[in-house]
Design an enzyme around this catalytic site. Sequence first.
Site, PDB file in Angstrom:
ATOM      1  N   VAL A   1      41.804  36.150  25.044  1.00 35.43           N
ATOM      2  CA  VAL A   1      42.561  37.317  25.537  1.00 35.43           C
ATOM      3  C   VAL A   1      43.389  37.960  24.431  1.00 35.43           C
ATOM      4  O   VAL A   1      44.102  38.933  24.682  1.00 35.43           O
ATOM      5  CB  VAL A   1      43.475  36.928  26.729  1.00 35.43           C
ATOM      6  CG1 VAL A   1      42.641  36.534  27.923  1.00 35.43           C
ATOM      7  CG2 VAL A   1      44.436  35.808  26.356  1.00 35.43           C
ATOM      8  N   GLY A   2      43.350  37.416  23.209  1.00 33.58           N
ATOM      9  CA  GLY A   2      44.022  38.074  22.086  1.00 33.58           C
ATOM     10  C   GLY A   2      45.372  37.512  21.732  1.00 33.58           C
ATOM     11  O   GLY A   2      46.194  38.212  21.150  1.00 33.58           O
TER      12      GLY A   2
ATOM     13  N   SER B   1      45.159  23.562  45.616  1.00 37.35           N
ATOM     14  CA  SER B   1      44.905  24.963  46.007  1.00 37.35           C
ATOM     15  C   SER B   1      43.839  25.122  47.075  1.00 37.35           C
ATOM     16  O   SER B   1      43.795  26.136  47.764  1.00 37.35           O
ATOM     17  CB  SER B   1      44.492  25.782  44.773  1.00 37.35           C
ATOM     18  OG  SER B   1      45.522  25.760  43.817  1.00 37.35           O
TER      19      SER B   1
ATOM     20  N   GLY C   1      47.847  31.635  28.033  1.00 41.87           N
ATOM     21  CA  GLY C   1      46.774  32.261  28.787  1.00 41.87           C
ATOM     22  C   GLY C   1      45.417  31.701  28.403  1.00 41.87           C
ATOM     23  O   GLY C   1      45.305  30.869  27.500  1.00 41.87           O
ATOM     24  N   PRO C   2      44.365  32.146  29.065  1.00 40.36           N
ATOM     25  CA  PRO C   2      43.013  31.635  28.784  1.00 40.36           C
ATOM     26  C   PRO C   2      42.520  32.059  27.411  1.00 40.36           C
ATOM     27  O   PRO C   2      43.064  32.973  26.789  1.00 40.36           O
ATOM     28  CB  PRO C   2      42.164  32.252  29.905  1.00 40.36           C
ATOM     29  CG  PRO C   2      42.924  33.452  30.347  1.00 40.36           C
ATOM     30  CD  PRO C   2      44.367  33.140  30.154  1.00 40.36           C
TER      31      PRO C   2
ATOM     32  N   LYS D   1      43.363  34.066  39.553  1.00 39.55           N
ATOM     33  CA  LYS D   1      42.524  33.923  40.746  1.00 39.55           C
ATOM     34  C   LYS D   1      42.140  35.291  41.318  1.00 39.55           C
ATOM     35  O   LYS D   1      41.004  35.483  41.782  1.00 39.55           O
ATOM     36  CB  LYS D   1      43.266  33.096  41.802  1.00 39.55           C
ATOM     37  CG  LYS D   1      43.444  31.641  41.406  1.00 39.55           C
ATOM     38  CD  LYS D   1      44.275  30.880  42.429  1.00 39.55           C
ATOM     39  CE  LYS D   1      44.440  29.414  42.029  1.00 39.55           C
ATOM     40  NZ  LYS D   1      45.276  28.664  42.969  1.00 39.55           N
TER      41      LYS D   1
END
EC number: 3.4.21.53
Length: 820
Positions: free
Chosen positions: A388-389, A707, A384-385, A750
């Site tokens: 975020v933990g 996309s 993930g980005p 998104k």
Amino acid sequence: MFKALPIQLVQEDSDDLIQLINPEQDTDLKPEDLPEELSILPIKNTVLFPGVVIPITVGRQKSIKLVKKAYQGNRIIGVVAQKNSQAEEPTIEELYRTGTVAKIIKMLVLPDGNTTIIIQGKNRFTIKDFVQEEPFLTAKIELQPEPVLNVNGKEAKALVQSLKDAASKILKLNPELPQEAQVALDNISSMSFLVHFLSSNLNAEVSDKQKILETQNITERGTLLLQYMLKDIQMLEIKHEIQKKVHTDIDQQQRDYFLRQQIKVLQDELGYDGPDKEVEKFRKRAETKKWSKQAAEHFNKELDKLLRINPMAAEYPVAMNYVEFMLDLPWEDYTTDDFDLKRAKKILDQDHFGLEKVKTRILEYLAVLKLKKDMKGPILCLYGPPGVGKTSLGRSIAKALQRKYVRMSLGGVHDEAEIRGHRKTYVGAMPGKILQNIKKSQSSNPVFILDEIDKVKSDFRGDPSSALLEVLDPEQNNTFGDNYLEVDYDLSKVLFIATANSLDTIHPALRDRMEIIEVTGYTLEEKVEIAIKHLIPKQLKEHGLKNSDVKFSKDAVIKTVNSYTRESGVRSLERKIGTLVRNIAKSVAMEEEFDKVITEETVRKVLGAEIFDEELYQGNDIAGVVTGLAWTQVGGEILFVESSLSRGKGILTISGQLGDVMKESAMAALSYLKSNAESMEIDHRLFQQYDLHIHVPAGAVPKDGPSAGITMFTSLASIYTQRKVKAKLAMTGEITLRGKVLPVGGIKEKILAAKRSGIKELILSAKNKRDIDEIEKHYIKGLTFHYVSTVDEVLKVALMKEKVKDPMKFVFSDQKAVNA
């Protein structure tokens, strides 16, 4: 110097050797004794000088033909050195132009088929022109006469004596040279022959010898030779000094050995611990280890080797460090897991808000481990980005299990030895970081965080990703082999948790070994809760404040999230909260009055003007501007596609630092629009008489991916028809030339970006509905989704029948202005 003595090389034809014994005899040939055209024999690795006799082995076909023909005639040939000693058949350009006329004294055919000739140098000559190349080289030459020298002059005598002294010194410094050389040297009285004799035996490059041969004046020739000989003397003196020093060092080592033996006896008398007692301590420690039979045998073998090494030798500390490392490793030493699942769930909920999918997977692992004690550790990859933990989640898992916690950062690691270690034979060898961290944890079943696994690099030192394949395979890591340890180590009970921002850069085989768990960004509501429950208390503590010193209103937190941060994680939010807390800490330290409740007004005052608008959506008053959605490594983002038309010749311009895939999407959208222009009521002359410019803002940021396909198509349809795009609408999807809309990835990121930007409606591919179904309802609350399969369906949703304000008036060359 004096590698071979010409006087020793010839045993027959003693009449031809009179020049060596009596060098005063004239060795020069007269011009009338020479033919008009002289056969040229190229030689490599040496230079022939006048008066000197040398043997030459002839192997080239051309050379053999030349030698045989000359030997049957007057035996006179021209000898020149070749510039490139590696060339088997040198060209004319690869030959020096100055050489020596030689007479063949003897020709011998050896048993192995090679031909050896013994030649004596006569006159120096210069090649004027080559006459023929086949069957061998023939050239016109010009003899170089030797100038008349006053041998009784002071300068000549001094030079002769200097050359003889230098040669004698070389003979003394180099014991490998034959002693007969000194006798031959003493018998030479001719200066000319002395210079040529020494030059022939000079330990120098062919180019240096050739330089001596080409020097016209014999005095200058001798001076140049003396320079080279003095250099040779310097090298021999340095070599002699080194050999003397090495011999001294060996003697010193022998002396040190006897002294150490005496010290050892004294230490035993005084009761000090020597190497033997150190080894005994190691054996006692080894008795408590729970290692395998193979490891025990290897350890005892290393101890025996340690006893045989001199304690003062360089190898001793290396062997000592290896033995200590084996003892320090926690062989089959495990911590006891806490299987209270309710407690574990409580810890995970306390430390992390949201992340329900990840927490559920961890609890499932604990439940299975509770039922099956010998379960192999899973390999989880939190993807993930940033912010975020993912990394802190590993610490919470270790806390819940009551296991040791180890973290290893893989960002920028490009050396395979970082994972597998160096072999013991290398200087400065060390074990790999995997076993180093296991040793540090003192447990064989820690929670091991492999941070930033997507940023591992590979270069000439190996591929660390490939080295991780064994580490992260539950079927193989029970016999992990470290190059330094040399014994298999069991990693199967370790709980490996990898973190990554992107899956694209992870080795495919490595990715296949891990269970990917996506950790997406947080919604506004989740960020507010995280700030209140975790970030604000943490920042107050780090800045020396108490919870009673200051309070944050919920509106202030919302304002900070919306107006000063725009990210998937909470790292930037934590920094902004830290700025607010520092402002309070300054007031407390300076004993100034301050408002104990942080409000929206306080946030604006401390953090300054808003960095982000609450809604980034820019309206739909201009044709050709459409909002798209993009995925990045730091979460989702919205992007705008802008199109404009201007009078021209139908030229297409694409800007905004777009990648190849994005450019192809633009061209596919334009091609489909042209082929369906009639159904969309677009005049074909527009494509020929108006230039089209497609631009994606933030031109300094590279962008790529499929996309934006339907976003670009909608932008083109809007600019060519001058129709409005529906308000607060965003879209993502790939387009084909047939007008199909294909699914894309990163849907959750998104959607979060769309919500942050005030978007209310989204257009997605029908096949992306499965992604929406897996997302928790609170993430998509307030959003309307339109699922499409073709671009025609996209236009039905996206384009309004109403035209924009002040639409363009298209003017064609064959008629008057036309409203779109």
